[in-house]
Motif scaffolding. Structure first.
Motif, PDB file in Angstrom:
ATOM      1  N   MET A 148      70.352  41.952 105.564  1.00 55.20           N
ATOM      2  CA  MET A 148      69.591  41.783 106.790  1.00 55.20           C
ATOM      3  C   MET A 148      68.900  40.418 106.792  1.00 55.20           C
ATOM      4  SD  MET A 148      70.059  44.531 108.656  1.00 55.20           S
ATOM      5  CE  MET A 148      68.800  44.742 109.864  1.00 55.20           C
ATOM      6  N   SER A 149      68.308  40.053 105.691  1.00 53.95           N
ATOM      7  CA  SER A 149      67.553  38.802 105.661  1.00 53.95           C
ATOM      8  C   SER A 149      68.454  37.581 105.767  1.00 53.95           C
ATOM      9  CB  SER A 149      66.711  38.716 104.384  1.00 53.95           C
ATOM     10  OG  SER A 149      67.549  38.650 103.245  1.00 53.95           O
ATOM     11  N   LEU A 150      69.730  37.732 105.439  1.00 58.30           N
ATOM     12  CA  LEU A 150      70.656  36.602 105.530  1.00 58.30           C
ATOM     13  C   LEU A 150      71.400  36.563 106.865  1.00 58.30           C
ATOM     14  CD1 LEU A 150      72.151  36.674 101.932  1.00 58.30           C
ATOM     15  CD2 LEU A 150      70.379  35.161 102.828  1.00 58.30           C
ATOM     16  N   GLY A 151      71.143  37.546 107.720  1.00 54.21           N
ATOM     17  CA  GLY A 151      71.738  37.553 109.050  1.00 54.21           C
ATOM     18  C   GLY A 151      73.223  37.881 109.075  1.00 54.21           C
ATOM     19  N   SER A 152      73.678  38.718 108.167  1.00 59.28           N
ATOM     20  CA  SER A 152      75.083  39.106 108.141  1.00 59.28           C
ATOM     21  C   SER A 152      75.513  39.705 109.483  1.00 59.28           C
ATOM     22  CB  SER A 152      75.325  40.129 107.029  1.00 59.28           C
ATOM     23  OG  SER A 152      76.615  40.693 107.144  1.00 59.28           O
ATOM     24  N   ASP A 153      76.738  39.430 109.854  1.00 60.02           N
ATOM     25  CA  ASP A 153      77.276  39.977 111.107  1.00 60.02           C
ATOM     26  C   ASP A 153      77.351  41.500 111.087  1.00 60.02           C
ATOM     27  OD1 ASP A 153      77.635  37.406 112.087  1.00 60.02           O
ATOM     28  OD2 ASP A 153      79.735  37.305 111.457  1.00 60.02           O
ATOM     29  N   TYR A 154      77.366  42.075 109.911  1.00 60.94           N
ATOM     30  CA  TYR A 154      77.543  43.524 109.790  1.00 60.94           C
ATOM     31  C   TYR A 154      76.271  44.283 109.453  1.00 60.94           C
ATOM     32  CZ  TYR A 154      82.374  42.051 109.774  1.00 60.94           C
ATOM     33  OH  TYR A 154      83.572  41.481 110.108  1.00 60.94           O
ATOM     34  N   SER A 155      75.179  43.613 109.255  1.00 61.51           N
ATOM     35  CA  SER A 155      73.939  44.273 108.824  1.00 61.51           C
ATOM     36  C   SER A 155      73.490  45.361 109.786  1.00 61.51           C
ATOM     37  CB  SER A 155      72.812  43.249 108.664  1.00 61.51           C
ATOM     38  OG  SER A 155      73.113  42.343 107.655  1.00 61.51           O
ATOM     39  N   ILE A 156      73.429  45.035 111.057  1.00 62.06           N
ATOM     40  CA  ILE A 156      72.938  46.009 112.034  1.00 62.06           C
ATOM     41  C   ILE A 156      73.913  47.173 112.147  1.00 62.06           C
ATOM     42  CG2 ILE A 156      72.452  46.361 114.487  1.00 62.06           C
ATOM     43  CD1 ILE A 156      71.177  43.572 114.472  1.00 62.06           C
ATOM     44  N   GLU A 157      75.211  46.879 112.159  1.00 54.97           N
ATOM     45  CA  GLU A 157      76.210  47.948 112.222  1.00 54.97           C
ATOM     46  C   GLU A 157      76.104  48.869 111.013  1.00 54.97           C
ATOM     47  OE1 GLU A 157      80.293  46.870 113.310  1.00 54.97           O
ATOM     48  OE2 GLU A 157      79.468  44.902 113.825  1.00 54.97           O
ATOM     49  N   LEU A 158      75.905  48.290 109.849  1.00 52.50           N
ATOM     50  CA  LEU A 158      75.784  49.072 108.629  1.00 52.50           C
ATOM     51  C   LEU A 158      74.547  49.965 108.665  1.00 52.50           C
ATOM     52  CD1 LEU A 158      76.923  49.747 105.858  1.00 52.50           C
ATOM     53  CD2 LEU A 158      75.638  47.810 104.944  1.00 52.50           C
ATOM     54  N   CYS A 159      73.439  49.435 109.151  1.00 49.68           N
ATOM     55  CA  CYS A 159      72.212  50.243 109.248  1.00 49.68           C
ATOM     56  C   CYS A 159      72.374  51.363 110.268  1.00 49.68           C
ATOM     57  CB  CYS A 159      71.026  49.356 109.604  1.00 49.68           C
ATOM     58  SG  CYS A 159      70.436  48.383 108.212  1.00 49.68           S
ATOM     59  N   ARG A 160      73.050  51.096 111.380  1.00 55.11           N
ATOM     60  CA  ARG A 160      73.297  52.151 112.373  1.00 55.11           C
ATOM     61  C   ARG A 160      74.159  53.266 111.787  1.00 55.11           C
ATOM     62  NH1 ARG A 160      74.110  48.031 116.912  1.00 55.11           N
ATOM     63  NH2 ARG A 160      72.056  48.018 117.861  1.00 55.11           N
ATOM     64  N   LEU A 161      75.200  52.874 111.052  1.00 54.27           N
ATOM     65  CA  LEU A 161      76.068  53.867 110.440  1.00 54.27           C
ATOM     66  C   LEU A 161      75.306  54.686 109.394  1.00 54.27           C
ATOM     67  CD1 LEU A 161      78.845  55.159 110.086  1.00 54.27           C
ATOM     68  CD2 LEU A 161      79.390  53.322 108.480  1.00 54.27           C
ATOM     69  N   CYS A 162      74.505  54.023 108.599  1.00 63.79           N
ATOM     70  CA  CYS A 162      73.705  54.722 107.592  1.00 63.79           C
ATOM     71  C   CYS A 162      72.779  55.735 108.264  1.00 63.79           C
ATOM     72  CB  CYS A 162      72.902  53.713 106.777  1.00 63.79           C
ATOM     73  SG  CYS A 162      71.911  54.479 105.476  1.00 63.79           S
ATOM     74  N   ALA A 163      72.109  55.340 109.330  1.00 66.69           N
ATOM     75  CA  ALA A 163      71.206  56.250 110.042  1.00 66.69           C
ATOM     76  C   ALA A 163      71.975  57.437 110.612  1.00 66.69           C
ATOM     77  CB  ALA A 163      70.473  55.506 111.148  1.00 66.69           C
ATOM     78  N   GLU A 164      73.150  57.179 111.154  1.00 65.61           N
ATOM     79  CA  GLU A 164      73.971  58.247 111.723  1.00 65.61           C
ATOM     80  C   GLU A 164      74.392  59.250 110.645  1.00 65.61           C
ATOM     81  OE1 GLU A 164      78.304  58.701 113.894  1.00 65.61           O
ATOM     82  OE2 GLU A 164      77.214  56.813 114.152  1.00 65.61           O
ATOM     83  N   VAL A 165      74.828  58.746 109.511  1.00 71.53           N
ATOM     84  CA  VAL A 165      75.246  59.619 108.413  1.00 71.53           C
ATOM     85  C   VAL A 165      74.058  60.413 107.871  1.00 71.53           C
ATOM     86  CG1 VAL A 165      76.136  59.634 106.045  1.00 71.53           C
ATOM     87  CG2 VAL A 165      77.240  58.218 107.782  1.00 71.53           C
ATOM     88  N   CYS A 166      72.929  59.756 107.707  1.00 72.37           N
ATOM     89  CA  CYS A 166      71.736  60.447 107.202  1.00 72.37           C
ATOM     90  C   CYS A 166      71.282  61.536 108.156  1.00 72.37           C
ATOM     91  CB  CYS A 166      70.616  59.445 106.946  1.00 72.37           C
ATOM     92  SG  CYS A 166      70.915  58.402 105.513  1.00 72.37           S
ATOM     93  N   ASN A 167      71.314  61.268 109.449  1.00 71.89           N
ATOM     94  CA  ASN A 167      70.928  62.290 110.424  1.00 71.89           C
ATOM     95  C   ASN A 167      71.904  63.464 110.419  1.00 71.89           C
ATOM     96  OD1 ASN A 167      68.472  61.398 111.568  1.00 71.89           O
ATOM     97  ND2 ASN A 167      69.565  59.842 112.717  1.00 71.89           N
ATOM     98  N   ALA A 168      73.202  63.187 110.280  1.00 71.25           N
ATOM     99  CA  ALA A 168      74.193  64.266 110.219  1.00 71.25           C
ATOM    100  C   ALA A 168      73.964  65.131 108.979  1.00 71.25           C
ATOM    101  CB  ALA A 168      75.602  63.682 110.211  1.00 71.25           C
ATOM    102  N   CYS A 169      73.676  64.489 107.866  1.00 65.80           N
ATOM    103  CA  CYS A 169      73.392  65.226 106.634  1.00 65.80           C
ATOM    104  C   CYS A 169      72.137  66.079 106.810  1.00 65.80           C
ATOM    105  CB  CYS A 169      73.224  64.254 105.476  1.00 65.80           C
ATOM    106  SG  CYS A 169      72.930  65.058 103.885  1.00 65.80           S
ATOM    107  N   ALA A 170      71.111  65.514 107.404  1.00 66.87           N
ATOM    108  CA  ALA A 170      69.866  66.248 107.620  1.00 66.87           C
ATOM    109  C   ALA A 170      70.096  67.475 108.496  1.00 66.87           C
ATOM    110  CB  ALA A 170      68.822  65.339 108.251  1.00 66.87           C
TER     111      ALA A 170
END
Length: 58
Positions: A1-23
């Motif tokens: 995130m701090s380096l501004g990767s093109d995939y950072s936001i997408e990766l965080c969205r996917l992580c949140a989606e997976v965590c919510n599904a698990c919950a």
């Protein structure tokens, strides 16, 4: 995130989606009295919140 990767936001969205599904799945088992599943659901929600915060603060 701090380096501004093109995939950072997408990766965080996917992580949140997976965590919510698990919950959601763990909450079903917690409703049947499985305390360890309630703890897992809580941890997954906290992880999803952290990922969403990363997105909004970026």
């Amino acid at each position: 995130m701090s380096l501004g990767s093109d995939y950072s936001i997408e990766l965080c969205r996917l992580c949140a989606e997976v965590c919510n599904a698990c919950a959601e799945e763990c909450e079903k088992h917690a409703a049947m009295g499985m305390e360890h599943c309630a703890q897992c659901a809580e941890a997954c929600r906290a992880c999803a919140d952290a990922c969403n915060n990363m997105i909004t603060n970026n």
